[in-house]
Design a protein around this motif. Structure first.
Motif, PDB file in Angstrom:
ATOM      1  N   ARG A 179       0.854  -1.190   0.000  1.00  0.00           N
ATOM      2  CA  ARG A 179       0.000   0.000   0.000  1.00  0.00           C
ATOM      3  C   ARG A 179       0.890   1.240   0.000  1.00  0.00           C
ATOM      4  O   ARG A 179       1.868   1.306   0.744  1.00  0.00           O
ATOM      5  CB  ARG A 179      -0.862  -0.025   1.280  1.00  0.00           C
ATOM      6  N   ARG A 180       0.551   2.204  -0.851  1.00  0.00           N
ATOM      7  CA  ARG A 180       1.349   3.437  -0.947  1.00  0.00           C
ATOM      8  C   ARG A 180       0.462   4.631  -0.654  1.00  0.00           C
ATOM      9  O   ARG A 180      -0.677   4.695  -1.109  1.00  0.00           O
ATOM     10  CB  ARG A 180       1.940   3.570  -2.356  1.00  0.00           C
ATOM     11  N   LEU A 181       1.015   5.575   0.099  1.00  0.00           N
ATOM     12  CA  LEU A 181       0.240   6.771   0.449  1.00  0.00           C
ATOM     13  C   LEU A 181       0.946   8.007  -0.066  1.00  0.00           C
ATOM     14  O   LEU A 181       2.174   8.080  -0.049  1.00  0.00           O
ATOM     15  CB  LEU A 181       0.128   6.901   1.987  1.00  0.00           C
ATOM     16  N   SER A 182       0.160   8.988  -0.522  1.00  0.00           N
ATOM     17  CA  SER A 182       0.776  10.290  -0.801  1.00  0.00           C
ATOM     18  C   SER A 182       0.715  11.094   0.499  1.00  0.00           C
ATOM     19  O   SER A 182       0.131  10.663   1.497  1.00  0.00           O
ATOM     20  CB  SER A 182       0.064  10.994  -1.950  1.00  0.00           C
ATOM     21  N   LEU A 183       1.315  12.273   0.470  1.00  0.00           N
ATOM     22  CA  LEU A 183       1.503  13.041   1.709  1.00  0.00           C
ATOM     23  C   LEU A 183       0.200  13.284   2.468  1.00  0.00           C
ATOM     24  O   LEU A 183       0.167  13.203   3.693  1.00  0.00           O
ATOM     25  CB  LEU A 183       2.184  14.377   1.375  1.00  0.00           C
ATOM     26  N   LYS A 184      -0.891  13.551   1.736  1.00  0.00           N
ATOM     27  CA  LYS A 184      -2.117  13.950   2.435  1.00  0.00           C
ATOM     28  C   LYS A 184      -2.707  12.843   3.317  1.00  0.00           C
ATOM     29  O   LYS A 184      -3.522  13.106   4.181  1.00  0.00           O
ATOM     30  CB  LYS A 184      -3.156  14.487   1.440  1.00  0.00           C
ATOM     31  N   ASP A 185      -2.266  11.590   3.082  1.00  0.00           N
ATOM     32  CA  ASP A 185      -2.846  10.483   3.839  1.00  0.00           C
ATOM     33  C   ASP A 185      -1.981   9.949   4.977  1.00  0.00           C
ATOM     34  O   ASP A 185      -2.329   8.951   5.611  1.00  0.00           O
ATOM     35  CB  ASP A 185      -3.203   9.331   2.886  1.00  0.00           C
ATOM     36  N   VAL A 186      -0.840  10.574   5.240  1.00  0.00           N
ATOM     37  CA  VAL A 186       0.015  10.046   6.319  1.00  0.00           C
ATOM     38  C   VAL A 186      -0.518  10.477   7.682  1.00  0.00           C
ATOM     39  O   VAL A 186      -1.244  11.464   7.796  1.00  0.00           O
ATOM     40  CB  VAL A 186       1.495  10.500   6.171  1.00  0.00           C
ATOM     41  N   THR A 187      -0.156   9.706   8.711  1.00  0.00           N
ATOM     42  CA  THR A 187      -0.544  10.072  10.075  1.00  0.00           C
ATOM     43  C   THR A 187       0.703  10.070  10.965  1.00  0.00           C
ATOM     44  O   THR A 187       1.726   9.488  10.597  1.00  0.00           O
ATOM     45  CB  THR A 187      -1.539   9.042  10.663  1.00  0.00           C
ATOM     46  N   THR A 188       0.595  10.693  12.110  1.00  0.00           N
ATOM     47  CA  THR A 188       1.732  10.706  13.040  1.00  0.00           C
ATOM     48  C   THR A 188       1.848   9.343  13.704  1.00  0.00           C
ATOM     49  O   THR A 188       0.876   8.601  13.806  1.00  0.00           O
ATOM     50  CB  THR A 188       1.551  11.762  14.143  1.00  0.00           C
ATOM     51  N   GLY A 189       3.065   9.031  14.152  1.00  0.00           N
ATOM     52  CA  GLY A 189       3.261   7.810  14.934  1.00  0.00           C
ATOM     53  C   GLY A 189       3.496   6.544  14.132  1.00  0.00           C
ATOM     54  O   GLY A 189       4.053   5.598  14.641  1.00  0.00           O
ATOM     55  N   GLU A 190       3.063   6.493  12.884  1.00  0.00           N
ATOM     56  CA  GLU A 190       3.286   5.304  12.029  1.00  0.00           C
ATOM     57  C   GLU A 190       4.715   5.309  11.501  1.00  0.00           C
ATOM     58  O   GLU A 190       5.283   6.368  11.249  1.00  0.00           O
ATOM     59  CB  GLU A 190       2.369   5.386  10.794  1.00  0.00           C
ATOM     60  N   HIS A 191       5.280   4.125  11.267  1.00  0.00           N
ATOM     61  CA  HIS A 191       6.577   4.052  10.575  1.00  0.00           C
ATOM     62  C   HIS A 191       6.346   3.817   9.083  1.00  0.00           C
ATOM     63  O   HIS A 191       5.586   2.924   8.722  1.00  0.00           O
ATOM     64  CB  HIS A 191       7.430   2.915  11.150  1.00  0.00           C
ATOM     65  N   TYR A 192       7.010   4.621   8.259  1.00  0.00           N
ATOM     66  CA  TYR A 192       6.858   4.484   6.804  1.00  0.00           C
ATOM     67  C   TYR A 192       8.219   4.346   6.134  1.00  0.00           C
ATOM     68  O   TYR A 192       9.186   4.963   6.565  1.00  0.00           O
ATOM     69  CB  TYR A 192       6.207   5.733   6.197  1.00  0.00           C
ATOM     70  N   ALA A 193       8.246   3.573   5.039  1.00  0.00           N
ATOM     71  CA  ALA A 193       9.418   3.592   4.158  1.00  0.00           C
ATOM     72  C   ALA A 193       9.225   4.768   3.203  1.00  0.00           C
ATOM     73  O   ALA A 193       8.132   4.993   2.692  1.00  0.00           O
ATOM     74  CB  ALA A 193       9.499   2.296   3.367  1.00  0.00           C
ATOM     75  N   LEU A 194      10.302   5.517   2.983  1.00  0.00           N
ATOM     76  CA  LEU A 194      10.225   6.718   2.150  1.00  0.00           C
ATOM     77  C   LEU A 194      10.496   6.370   0.690  1.00  0.00           C
ATOM     78  O   LEU A 194      11.484   5.704   0.372  1.00  0.00           O
ATOM     79  CB  LEU A 194      11.248   7.736   2.662  1.00  0.00           C
ATOM     80  N   VAL A 195       9.609   6.843  -0.183  1.00  0.00           N
ATOM     81  CA  VAL A 195       9.712   6.578  -1.630  1.00  0.00           C
ATOM     82  C   VAL A 195       9.649   7.925  -2.346  1.00  0.00           C
ATOM     83  O   VAL A 195       8.803   8.754  -2.015  1.00  0.00           O
ATOM     84  CB  VAL A 195       8.538   5.665  -2.077  1.00  0.00           C
ATOM     85  N   VAL A 196      10.552   8.154  -3.313  1.00  0.00           N
ATOM     86  CA  VAL A 196      10.571   9.463  -3.963  1.00  0.00           C
ATOM     87  C   VAL A 196      10.562   9.352  -5.489  1.00  0.00           C
ATOM     88  O   VAL A 196      11.083   8.400  -6.069  1.00  0.00           O
ATOM     89  CB  VAL A 196      11.817  10.306  -3.549  1.00  0.00           C
ATOM     90  N   SER A 197       9.940  10.348  -6.110  1.00  0.00           N
ATOM     91  CA  SER A 197      10.093  10.583  -7.548  1.00  0.00           C
ATOM     92  C   SER A 197      10.609  12.019  -7.639  1.00  0.00           C
ATOM     93  O   SER A 197      10.135  12.876  -6.897  1.00  0.00           O
ATOM     94  CB  SER A 197       8.756  10.468  -8.263  1.00  0.00           C
TER      95      SER A 197
END
Length: 499
Positions: free
Chosen positions: A315-333
């Protein structure tokens, strides 16, 4: 007056940039949307864009369908085409540089930098300093000398494209008004051997009015150690006007106490999050935790929740869907032609208004020999808390699994180089173990269920980590000791340096 001219001129500029950055905090998601559209517009006319039908992509959801997440290995075919002289492969034309970086798994990586993306690297570093000036009123460091401990600025050509370390490339773009303040000299910066280079840096800076020092914490510490050994006094007496330490590349916490001890006073610190793939974030505030995400600088960000890592279609999220406290792998274009590129860092948001985050570890650096999924942030916290309570200094450390099913229970083995050793190492290890159990419930379950035995610490002799890095030719520059491994390769090497 002449002496103070730079700090005087810096004030209005700092305030102008600071206001723009604060305005940018409120438009972050709109800016991301605009960058996304621009990337697609240019990207659709490239080899990559044709293969992935970027011209037909209108929404983020369609982009996720069209472009899978890749790491460097999966990207290297395109890089190879660029090296062979092809144009318009990942981005229009050809890159103006390759940033050469040592991959953890892939040997040397060549990351493209384009004429559009170079400003992200230059301006973000500048903005971090200007934000600091505007928010603290300290502009005095602009009147003294600054040092950037970095890789060599010498460039070679790969497929006709100038290639070198990112810090070296950026060195060629330092604005003229800072050049006169900057140390070490170009010649010294070009020395490849770190020990020789360090001696020259000490020689060149010893009698200067050093006010700002920048680098990866373990290397700054080595520089400070050389100075204090030579002069027999703390850094604050060698450089009385030293007031700002800029750092990035590794978590600062494990190094902080010892650095401040060596300096002999607290100084302001500015944390940055630069990488060859982009300058992602920087500390914009003295009060708030976390680094401000660089949402309007040619980079489109995506985030994969930690629980989705390793899945076929995470599952991939753009910035507007992130929340605090979760750990995410960072993906960039980005506007150098990286597309849904996983950079290998894990982050956690401390705030989403504005978007501030902390780096919590590497996607490949965790221990999950038994499903515990222990990450960098957790081991650093557990060790530092115990060290602080016991009044101990930690120089460097790393953790590996010790799997011994037939000989009894497995455990996590910690290799720690202490500044000053605990009287009772086993009791100290218990403290660390207790902290880790509180921090990670899976680990706690495994200990409680007697599947793992509590962690063990092996003390590494003084300078052991430096000697190890030297033995594998990784001393200095941007090289870091990984905090965690899922195998014993590093552990086996470090056994030679135990006490």
């Amino acid at each position: 007056m002449n002496m103070k001219i730079k700090s005087f001129l810096a004030r209005p500029f700092a305030s102008y940039i600071y206001k723009a950055i604060q305005k940018g905090m409120t438009t972050a998601t709109a800016d991301q949307e605009a960058i996304f559209k621009e990337l697609l517009r240019v990207g659709s006319k490239t080899v990559f864009g044709t293969e992935h039908r970027l011209g037909e992509v209108k929404t983020y959801e369609e982009f996720v369908q069209a472009v899978p997440v890749r790491d460097y290995e999966q990207f290297s075919g395109y890089i190879q085409l660029i090296k062979e002289g092809r144009h318009n492969v990942l981005w229009k034309g050809q890159p103006i540089y390759f940033a050469k970086t040592s991959g953890t798994t892939s040997g040397i990586k060549y990351i493209p930098i384009s004429k559009e993306s170079i400003s992200n690297h230059i301006n973000t570093a500048r903005n971090a300093l200007l934000c600091y000036m505007a928010s603290t009123g300290n502009t005095d460091f602009a009147d003294g000398k600054m040092i950037f401990l970095s890789g060599s600025p010498e460039l070679e050509r790969v497929g006709g494209i100038p290639t070198g370390r990112l810090s070296g490339i950026v060195n060629h773009h330092v604005p003229g008004y800072l050049r006169t303040n900057q140390l070490p000299s170009y010649e010294t910066n070009c020395i490849e051997d770190w020990e020789t280079k360090l001696d020259k840096i000490v020689e060149e800076t010893l009698l200067q009015d050093m006010r700002l020092i920048s680098g990866i914490p373990p290397w700054v510490q080595m520089y400070f150690d050389r100075l204090t050994e030579l002069k027999g006094m703390p850094i604050k007496d060698i450089f009385p006007n030293f007031s700002v330490l800029v750092h990035g590349g590794v978590n600062f916490e494990p190094y902080k106490n010892r650095l401040f001890d060596t300096i002999g006073k607290k100084v302001d610190t500015i944390e940055t999050f630069p990488a060859s793939e982009g300058f992602f974030a920087f500390q914009d505030s003295r009060e708030e935790e976390g680094l401000l995400l660089n949402t309007n600088s040619g980079i489109f960000f995506e985030f994969i929740p930690a629980s989705e890592l390793g899945k076929e279609n995470p599952r991939r999220l753009s910035l507007k869907d992130v929340t605090t406290g979760e750990h995410y792998a960072l993906v960039v274009s980005n506007n150098a032609g990286l597309w849904a590129y996983s950079i290998g860092d894990m982050v956690r948001f401390t705030s989403v208004n504005p978007y501030r985050l902390v780096v919590t570890g590497r996607t490949k650096h965790f221990i999950s020999a038994f499903g515990e999924h222990v990450i960098g942030e957790e081991v650093e916290y557990s060790l530092m808390k115990a060290a602080e309570e016991a009044g101990l200094h930690i120089t460097e450390f790393t953790v590996a699994p010790m799997i011994q099913q037939e000989k009894g229970k497995s455990y996590h083995e910690w290799f720690v180089e202490f500044g000053n050793k605990p009287g009772d190492l086993a009791a100290f290890a218990d403290k660390v173990d207790h902290n880790l159990r509180e921090k990670n419930i899976y680990y706690d379950d495994l200990i409680t269920g007697h599947i793992l035995q509590p962690l063990k610490i092996r003390a590494i002799k003084k300078h052991g980590f430096i000697d190890y890095m030297k033995s594998v030719g990784k001393l200095g520059g941007q090289n870091k000791v990984p905090r965690l491994s899922n195998d014993r390769n590093l552990a086996v090497e470090l056994e030679k340096y135990t006490e």
